[in-house]
Structure formats: C-alpha cells, structure tokens
Design an enzyme around this catalytic site. Structure first.
Site, PDB file in Angstrom:
ATOM      1  N   GLY A  53     -41.533  34.115 -36.928  1.00 24.35           N
ATOM      2  CA  GLY A  53     -42.885  33.715 -36.555  1.00 24.35           C
ATOM      3  C   GLY A  53     -43.208  32.421 -37.295  1.00 24.35           C
ATOM      4  N   ARG A  92     -34.534  26.866 -39.592  1.00 23.03           N
ATOM      5  CA  ARG A  92     -34.904  26.991 -38.173  1.00 23.03           C
ATOM      6  C   ARG A  92     -35.601  25.684 -37.779  1.00 23.03           C
ATOM      7  NH1 ARG A  92     -37.390  32.374 -35.958  1.00 23.03           N
ATOM      8  NH2 ARG A  92     -36.277  31.638 -34.113  1.00 23.03           N
ATOM      9  N   ASP A 237     -44.926  27.345 -31.637  1.00 24.21           N
ATOM     10  CA  ASP A 237     -44.068  26.963 -32.763  1.00 24.21           C
ATOM     11  C   ASP A 237     -44.232  25.493 -33.130  1.00 24.21           C
ATOM     12  OD1 ASP A 237     -42.685  29.469 -31.543  1.00 24.21           O
ATOM     13  OD2 ASP A 237     -41.947  29.255 -33.596  1.00 24.21           O
TER      14      ASP A 237
HETATM   15  O1  MRU Z   1     -38.031  33.430 -32.816  1.00 25.78           O
HETATM   16  P1  MRU Z   1     -39.348  33.901 -33.338  1.00 25.78           P
HETATM   17  O2  MRU Z   1     -39.539  35.369 -33.247  1.00 25.78           O
HETATM   18  O3  MRU Z   1     -39.651  33.356 -34.714  1.00 25.78           O
HETATM   19  O4  MRU Z   1     -40.405  33.242 -32.349  1.00 25.78           O
HETATM   20  C1  MRU Z   1     -41.771  33.378 -32.612  1.00 25.78           C
HETATM   21  C2  MRU Z   1     -42.643  32.797 -31.556  1.00 25.78           C
HETATM   22  O5  MRU Z   1     -42.191  32.201 -30.608  1.00 25.78           O
HETATM   23  C3  MRU Z   1     -44.125  32.918 -31.766  1.00 25.78           C
HETATM   24  O6  MRU Z   1     -44.804  32.932 -30.545  1.00 25.78           O
HETATM   25  C4  MRU Z   1     -44.616  31.710 -32.576  1.00 25.78           C
HETATM   26  O7  MRU Z   1     -43.825  31.512 -33.694  1.00 25.78           O
HETATM   27  C5  MRU Z   1     -46.016  31.896 -33.016  1.00 25.78           C
HETATM   28  S1  MRU Z   1     -46.202  33.123 -34.258  1.00 25.78           S
HETATM   29  C6  MRU Z   1     -47.842  33.148 -34.676  1.00 25.78           C
END
Ligand code: MRU
Length: 337
Positions: A53, A92, A237
């Site tokens: 997240g 990431r 993101d």
């Molecule tokens: O790969 P992830 O689980 O980290 O992806 C998370 C997302 O795409 C969420 O929608 C984004 O990070 C927003 S979290 C408040």
C-alpha cells in the site's frame, strides 16, 4: 491472534526500538506479526508485499531508516545511510510515497554532525506515520461529504488500515461513511493475482460491519451494466500533475468501463501521492512482478507457460477521473494538482 482485529493489532507500530507489523501475505488466514530491528527485513517485507500500500510502504521505509541509523556508528554514517536510502528507494518503483518519505528522512541525515540525528530520524518517521493517519481522517471526512448520497461503491485492491498509517484512503471514506450511519453496499474486486481485494479489503470491511460483496475482476463490466454501481472509488500509487493516476492493475479497465457506462470514478489519496515533477502519467515507472505470482495456481505451469505479463499497476488517465480527493482539497478536472 487470529480472532483479533485491526483495532487491536495495529498494521504497523514502533515498539521499544523495533518495528512491528502484520505480515499481510498471510491474511486473512493468519494474523501474524513480524517484529524486527533490522532495516533489511523491512526492505524484504516491502519487496514481498508483507507490507504494502503506497502510504504504508513510505511509513515502513522511514522506520527502516531509523533502524539502520540506530545500528550505525557516527564516523562515515552519512555514506552508509546513503546506501540504505538507495536500497530502500529501489524496493518498489511505482508508489511515490516511498521516495517522498525517504526524501524527508534524507533531509535529517544531512544533519549527521548533530549528536541528536538518530533520535531526530526516529522522530521524523513517527511524524510521517502520525501525519498519514491525520491525512486519512481528513480524506475520510471530505470524501464522505461528497459520497453520502451514493448507494453503492465499487473498489479495487486494498486502501484501508493495512495500506496506510490510519483508517485508509478510499476505504477510509467507506469507514467514515459507515460511522456516520451510511447504509450502502461496497463491491470489492478480488484483485488478481495477489487478491488484496478478496483477502484484505473483505477482511477489513467485515471488521467494520459494512455490507460487502466480492466479485472476480472480470465481473466488473456485468455488475456495472446491471446498474448496481453508484461509483467507483479507488486509491492511488502516484498521481501526475494532470491527474493521470497509477493504481493497482485493473484500475485502467475499471475507468474505461466506468466511462462507457457513465459511472463516476473517484480517486482518494494523500498529497504525498502526488508527483508534481511529472506533467503526465507517461513518466510513472510501472513495476512488473514475478511470473510465479500468476502461474502458481496452474499445475505444471513451468512446462507450458513460457512468458507472463504481470504489471502490478496501470495508469488511469486524469480525463476519466471525476474527482481526486486529498486531505487538502477535492480537485476537479481538468486537473492541475
Ligand atoms: O501492490 P500493492 O498492494 O501495494 O498495491 C496497492 C494499491 O494499488 C493501492 O490502491 C494504493 O497503493 C493505494 S493504498 C492507500
């Protein structure tokens, strides 16, 4: 621990010189907490999505810097810390919150001459964490004001307590609506291949007591065509200046469907997710993840599946987003955020 909720076990917390966080890979089957004083364990946890997240990985990385500093001596500490920052930054690539949080930590590392720099780093990590929680509350309040008359919300991935330092962004809005007596429904895309929607969002919504329905990602079109969806509400993101928004893979598909069926699509994110150095989404790096994440459910996959396309995110054009809700304001198109 399995019967406990996120009210009782925080998704992330600093406890006596160590970082404690829930291993999200095991949820909802097992609620297991990892406790570590090693910044490398935190980095690996970000890489493997034990912590995930956008705001959450920024918070975790900030604490990881504080952990690394606690172990470093004073002479040459600046050099050692630059390596730590570089390594964490590369964990990431898509969520800008990671480099945003590390940028704040880097500014403190610039003061290694001060005898207080290690405690200043920890204080900064705690501030990043606390401020994110406050931002979530504000996003929740602004978004709930906007969505109070919507009867049903479709969402993707996980944007709640597990993804942030507080109640969440998109899911924080649902949380606030629910607290205010909202009686609507939430539809949750399972979010292939790692099932953040099915595993994490459904778990959080069950804890809140929200009326939630799970669907496979490919059912989004038929659900929307049935008229059951009042709006799509997603997190982000990275948001470029023109509103182009990187979010979990499937978000672009959702935006295309929403556009063609006249369902509004809303984005909720803290200002720390906005990358004002980018005019549009073309410069947003998209993380591609291991083939095994997709093939592991297919018996004997390695014998006949030579290639897998597994981007973790895609980019929703700003032009297809009805509003962007941050803690500061509600932005309307055409965006210049
Ligand atoms: O790969 P992830 O689980 O980290 O992806 C998370 C997302 O795409 C969420 O929608 C984004 O990070 C927003 S979290 C408040």
């Amino acid at each position: 621990m399995d019967h406990l909720s996120l009210e009782q076990v925080p998704a992330i917390e600093w406890v006596k010189g160590a970082l404690r966080f829930i291993d999200q890979r095991l949820l909802p089957g097992r609620l297991q907490v990892i406790e570590t004083a090693d910044w490398r364990v935190v980095r690996r946890s970000i890489l493997t999505l034990a912590i995930r997240g956008a705001p959450m990985i920024g918070i975790a990385a900030a604490y990881a810097v504080a952990l690394a500093a606690a172990k470093s001596g004073s002479a040459g500490a600046g050099v050692g810390m630059s390596k730590v920052l570089r390594s964490l930054r590369s964990a990431r690539p898509t969520a800008v919150n990671l480099s945003w949080a590390l940028g704040r930590m880097e500014a403190i590392i610039g003061q290694t001459a001060s005898p207080w720099w290690k405690s200043a780093l920890l204080a900064e990590a705690k501030a990043i964490h606390r401020e994110d929680s406050e931002r979530c509350d504000r996003i929740g309040a602004l978004g709930a004001g906007l969505l109070s008359n919507v009867n049903s919300i479709l969402t993707i991935c996980n944007t709640g307590r597990l993804a942030t330092g507080g109640i969440g962004t998109a899911l924080g809005i649902v949380h606030t609506l629910h607290r205010r007596g909202w009686k609507g429904k939430v539809y949750v895309l399972e979010t292939r291949p790692l099932l953040q929607g099915a595993r994490l969002t459904m778990w959080e919504l069950a804890q809140m007591g929200v009326d939630a329905t799970l669907l496979v990602d490919a059912a989004a079109a038929s659900l929307m065509a049935s008229g059951a969806v009042g709006c799509c509400l997603i997190g982000a993101d990275r948001i470029a200046s023109n509103g182009d928004t990187a979010n979990k893979i499937g978000s672009l598909m959702l935006s295309r469907l929403a556009g063609s069926m006249r369902v509004p699509l809303y984005v909720a994110a803290p200002e720390s997710t906005i990358d004002r150095s980018l005019a549009n989404g073309q410069g947003i790096p998209i993380e591609h993840r291991a083939a095994s994440e997709v093939t592991r459910l297919v018996k004997g996959a390695s014998a006949f599946i030579p290639k897998v396309y597994n981007p973790a995110f895609d980019i929703v054009p700003g032009g297809s987003i009805a509003v962007i809700i941050t803690e500061k304001e509600i932005y309307y198109p055409p965006y210049q955020v």
